[in-house]
Design a protein around this motif. Structure first.
Motif, mmCIF file in Angstrom:
data_model
loop_
_atom_site.group_PDB
_atom_site.id
_atom_site.type_symbol
_atom_site.label_atom_id
_atom_site.label_comp_id
_atom_site.label_asym_id
_atom_site.label_seq_id
_atom_site.Cartn_x
_atom_site.Cartn_y
_atom_site.Cartn_z
ATOM 1 N N ALA A 1 -3.932 4.730 14.659
ATOM 2 C CA ALA A 1 -3.562 3.830 13.588
ATOM 3 C C ALA A 1 -4.784 3.642 12.458
ATOM 4 N N LEU A 2 -6.098 3.621 13.117
ATOM 5 C CA LEU A 2 -7.092 3.094 12.173
ATOM 6 C C LEU A 2 -7.384 4.417 11.302
ATOM 7 N N GLN A 3 -7.160 5.774 11.846
ATOM 8 C CA GLN A 3 -7.398 7.027 11.112
ATOM 9 C C GLN A 3 -6.489 6.957 10.130
ATOM 10 N N THR A 4 -5.059 6.891 10.454
ATOM 11 C CA THR A 4 -4.163 7.197 9.470
ATOM 12 C C THR A 4 -3.854 6.133 8.604
ATOM 13 N N GLY A 5 -4.407 4.643 8.764
ATOM 14 C CA GLY A 5 -3.927 3.525 8.107
ATOM 15 C C GLY A 5 -2.262 3.005 8.072
ATOM 16 N N ASN B 1 -8.796 12.930 -0.538
ATOM 17 C CA ASN B 1 -8.300 14.202 0.221
ATOM 18 C C ASN B 1 -8.026 13.845 1.638
ATOM 19 N N GLY B 2 -7.838 12.309 1.877
ATOM 20 C CA GLY B 2 -7.398 12.014 3.147
ATOM 21 C C GLY B 2 -5.710 11.934 2.918
ATOM 22 N N THR B 3 -5.444 11.733 4.405
ATOM 23 C CA THR B 3 -3.549 11.541 4.613
ATOM 24 C C THR B 3 -3.405 10.309 5.459
ATOM 25 N N CYS B 4 -2.934 9.213 4.408
ATOM 26 C CA CYS B 4 -2.483 7.920 4.873
ATOM 27 C C CYS B 4 -1.153 7.629 4.936
ATOM 28 N N GLN B 5 -0.740 7.022 5.889
ATOM 29 C CA GLN B 5 0.687 6.576 6.330
ATOM 30 C C GLN B 5 0.984 5.084 5.787
ATOM 31 N N GLY B 6 -0.029 4.309 4.933
ATOM 32 C CA GLY B 6 0.592 3.308 4.476
ATOM 33 C C GLY B 6 1.511 3.262 3.325
ATOM 34 N N ASN C 1 2.875 4.052 -0.061
ATOM 35 C CA ASN C 1 2.660 4.920 -1.303
ATOM 36 C C ASN C 1 1.205 5.645 -1.003
ATOM 37 N N GLY C 2 1.140 5.851 0.424
ATOM 38 C CA GLY C 2 -0.026 6.869 0.727
ATOM 39 C C GLY C 2 -1.317 5.921 0.922
ATOM 40 N N SER C 3 -1.118 4.706 1.103
ATOM 41 C CA SER C 3 -2.373 3.729 1.225
ATOM 42 C C SER C 3 -2.575 3.484 2.778
ATOM 43 N N ARG C 4 -3.571 2.611 3.040
ATOM 44 C CA ARG C 4 -3.841 2.099 4.346
ATOM 45 C C ARG C 4 -3.561 0.991 4.621
ATOM 46 N N PHE C 5 -2.879 0.487 5.593
ATOM 47 C CA PHE C 5 -2.744 -0.980 5.873
ATOM 48 C C PHE C 5 -3.923 -1.646 6.270
ATOM 49 N N ALA C 6 -4.190 -2.914 5.806
ATOM 50 C CA ALA C 6 -5.231 -3.888 6.136
ATOM 51 C C ALA C 6 -4.947 -5.054 6.083
ATOM 52 N N ALA C 7 -5.091 -5.919 7.304
ATOM 53 C CA ALA C 7 -4.828 -7.192 7.414
ATOM 54 C C ALA C 7 -5.945 -7.972 6.851
ATOM 55 N N SER C 8 -5.647 -9.149 6.370
ATOM 56 C CA SER C 8 -6.670 -9.992 5.518
ATOM 57 C C SER C 8 -6.181 -11.300 5.488
ATOM 58 N N ILE C 9 -7.123 -12.081 5.293
ATOM 59 C CA ILE C 9 -7.125 -13.715 4.889
ATOM 60 C C ILE C 9 -7.696 -13.845 3.412
ATOM 61 N N ASN C 10 -7.113 -14.546 2.541
ATOM 62 C CA ASN C 10 -7.686 -14.809 1.219
ATOM 63 C C ASN C 10 -8.026 -13.449 0.506
ATOM 64 N N ASN C 11 -7.342 -12.416 0.732
ATOM 65 C CA ASN C 11 -7.727 -11.213 0.199
ATOM 66 C C ASN C 11 -8.840 -10.421 0.812
ATOM 67 N N VAL C 12 -9.335 -10.788 1.768
ATOM 68 C CA VAL C 12 -10.410 -10.221 2.610
ATOM 69 C C VAL C 12 -10.274 -9.867 3.721
ATOM 70 N N SER C 13 -10.412 -8.560 3.945
ATOM 71 C CA SER C 13 -10.136 -7.773 5.062
ATOM 72 C C SER C 13 -11.460 -7.831 6.109
ATOM 73 N N PHE C 14 -11.745 -8.345 7.235
ATOM 74 C CA PHE C 14 -12.974 -8.553 7.760
ATOM 75 C C PHE C 14 -13.534 -7.331 8.349
ATOM 76 N N VAL C 15 -14.674 -7.067 8.300
ATOM 77 C CA VAL C 15 -15.292 -5.978 8.919
ATOM 78 C C VAL C 15 -16.312 -6.264 9.926
ATOM 79 N N LEU C 16 -16.058 -5.928 11.076
ATOM 80 C CA LEU C 16 -17.122 -6.244 12.251
ATOM 81 C C LEU C 16 -18.555 -5.783 11.797
#
Length: 539
Positions: free
Chosen positions: A185-189, A383-388, A390-405
């Motif tokens: 899921a993380l690879q394909t989005g 050149n990536g292949t994403c499954q979100g 329109n060809g994007s990647r899903f990203a959960a967020s709070i206040n438009n910010v997706s947290f990066v560990l």
């Protein structure tokens, strides 16, 4: 979804725990010591065997027993091939934030071959909580109950002790390796593949193919009252739960007593717990009863739309031999998107708000935040292949910010004053791109990445709102007398919730896997986070 009688016999604890009494002056402090060996174990479900990560070879893992006021020490030895940390979900880690467990938030993970001793004291809580792995999707099989009994000599506020207390843990089972599922899921989005079954105490039950032999059975005696310690350890789904022809009296949620109320069906979100009383029929009924759980959702995404069943069986006082056939009754659960059923249940939850168990609701607010929890997108790599969408990647967020560990634990960076390059303390108080959160989504659903935190002064009273909150009219509806106190809250699509809390615990705290708070030290010595233990894992 913004993602808690007498002590049980010692014979039940031998495999997992040793007891040590320490005398300090005139008082006796009980320290309960456990060892959790994280290891790979072969488990067979749905006629398929796979290797999963477990604790002490058990799925679900061992139950941690303690009393309110006890000190707990759990030595976690990582014999698995994965990095590991254990989170004691819902335990209020007062000045013991180094033991909270979220990887890269309060600690770096325990590397394969390493170990770490989690040390904490249970203060002001009694009921049911749970522990689980807090890194990647390893919590799918690395989890178990926490049973917190009242102090010795203190009874339950809702009546005599039940005849028996039984942990009932809901989970999910994948035929595939869950680490491979989330990695893909993380690879394909795209969204991760859904589970193949739900489980009750690790067993899928008779409604799944090739699973009748793996059914949780609760045996009861006529006229007796049982306390079911319900825990939702599912990764992704809120669940309806009901027992055919029986009612359930809710007395405790997330290790806090509530005013008792009786229902036929309850809702429990991932991470939540609830103690419910089940009173068996006064006479032997000559029948069995399904205990069913299935998901509640209002989203458009894919999910595991199946039902798990256990069986409630009565002990026959006059057995007449084997081979008897009895009817099995099944409950009627709400429709999968029945938000009214969820709202009606939630509205009944009220803290005791008694002299012995007060509801300490902040009446004055120092800091107000408005959070929107959503599922946005990231552009696909070149050149990536994403499954979100329109060809994007899903990203959960709070206040438009997706947290990066981060690669270094937030708490350690905060404590040592070396936060530069690890995190930024400018998490937005309000959404950066406002829109109608209950209406049509905006055309631009892109969200930003960032390791951003909110920094709060010690002692602040905080109010937090979600979704289309009306700051003028909605506060008049707030219950400031006996609101329920929970560590996990489910928010339906298009809904909102208001939360108040007192920031009296210095350290790092995670919210819904997608942001973190930092509470500063107070002025007094007993309001300052102590130094990290010497065996704290290093990154």
């Amino acid at each position: 979804m913004a993602t808690a009688s007498s002590l049980l016999p010692c014979s039940l604890l031998v495999a997992a725990a040793a007891l040590m009494l320490c005398t300090l002056g005139a008082e006796s402090v009980i320290t309960r010591q456990y060892q959790f060996d994280v290891q790979t174990t072969s488990v067979t479900r749905l006629c398929s065997t796979k290797s999963v990560v477990t604790v002490n070879g058990q799925y679900p893992g061992p139950t941690l027993f303690a009393r309110e006021g006890d000190h707990v020490e759990v030595k976690v030895v990582n014999r698995s091939p994965y990095n590991m940390s254990i989170h004691w979900h819902g335990i209020r880690q007062l000045l013991s934030g180094w033991a909270d467990g979220p990887s890269y938030i309060t600690q770096c993970p325990i590397r394969p071959g390493g170990s770490y001793v989690y040390r904490f004291t249970i203060v002001g809580q009694r009921g049911t909580l749970w522990w689980h792995a807090h890194i990647s999707w390893l919590r799918a099989t690395v989890h178990g109950p926490i049973v917190i009994l009242p102090p010795a000599g203190v009874g339950y506020p809702f009546g005599p002790a039940p005849h028996e207390e039984v942990p009932v843990m809901f989970g999910e089972w994948w035929r595939n390796d869950t680490e491979a599922v989330i990695s893909q899921a993380l690879q394909t989005g795209g969204g991760p593949n859904v589970s193949d079954a739900y489980t009750i105490n690790g067993l899928p039950g008779p409604l799944y193919n090739c699973s009748a032999q793996d059914t949780f059975k609760l045996k009861v005696k006529p006229g007796k009252t049982y306390m079911l310690r319900l825990i939702n350890a599912a990764l992704n789904d809120e669940l309806f739960f009901s027992i055919a022809n029986h009612t359930l009296t809710v007395v405790d949620v997330d290790a806090v007593y509530v005013k008792p109320f009786t229902v036929e069906t309850l809702i429990i979100a991932p991470g939540q717990t609830s103690n419910v009383l089940l009173t068996a029929k006064p006479m032997y009924p000559g029948a069995s009863y399904y205990m069913l759980a299935r998901p509640y959702t209002t989203t458009q995404g894919t999910f595991d739309n199946t039902t798990v069943a256990g069986v409630l069986e009565y002990e026959d006082p006059c057995p007449t031999g084997a081979g008897k056939s009895f009817p099995v009754f099944s409950p009627t659960l709400p429709q999968i998107n029945d938000t009214n059923a969820v709202s009606n249940f939630t509205a009944k939850l009220r803290s005791l708000a008694s002299a012995e168990y007060p509801a300490a609701v902040p009446q004055v607010v120092d800091h107000r935040f408005f959070f929107t929890v959503g599922l946005g997108t990231h552009p696909c790599a070149v050149n990536g292949t994403c499954q979100g969408p329109n060809g994007s990647r899903f990203a959960a967020s709070i206040n438009n910010v997706s947290f990066v560990l981060p690669t270094t634990a937030l708490l350690q960076s905060h404590f040592t004053g070396k936060s530069k390059g690890v995190y930024a303390s400018n998490f937005p108080y309000y959404p950066l791109q406002p829109f109608n959160y209950t209406g049509t989504p905006p055309n631009n659903t892109n969200v930003m990445n960032g390791t951003k935190v909110l920094v709060l002064p010690f002692g602040a009273n905080v109010e937090l709102g979600f979704s289309n909150f009306d700051a003028v009219n909605d506060p008049a509806k707030f219950n400031l007398f006996d609101p329920v106190e929970r560590n996990t809250v489910g928010v339906p699509a298009g809904g909102w919730v208001a939360i108040r809390f007192h920031a009296d615990n210095p350290g790092a705290h995670e919210l819904g896997l997608k942001m973190a708070w930092l509470v500063q030290d107070g002025a007094r010595p007993d309001q300052k986070l102590p130094p990290p233990p010497l065996d704290l894992p290093k990154c």
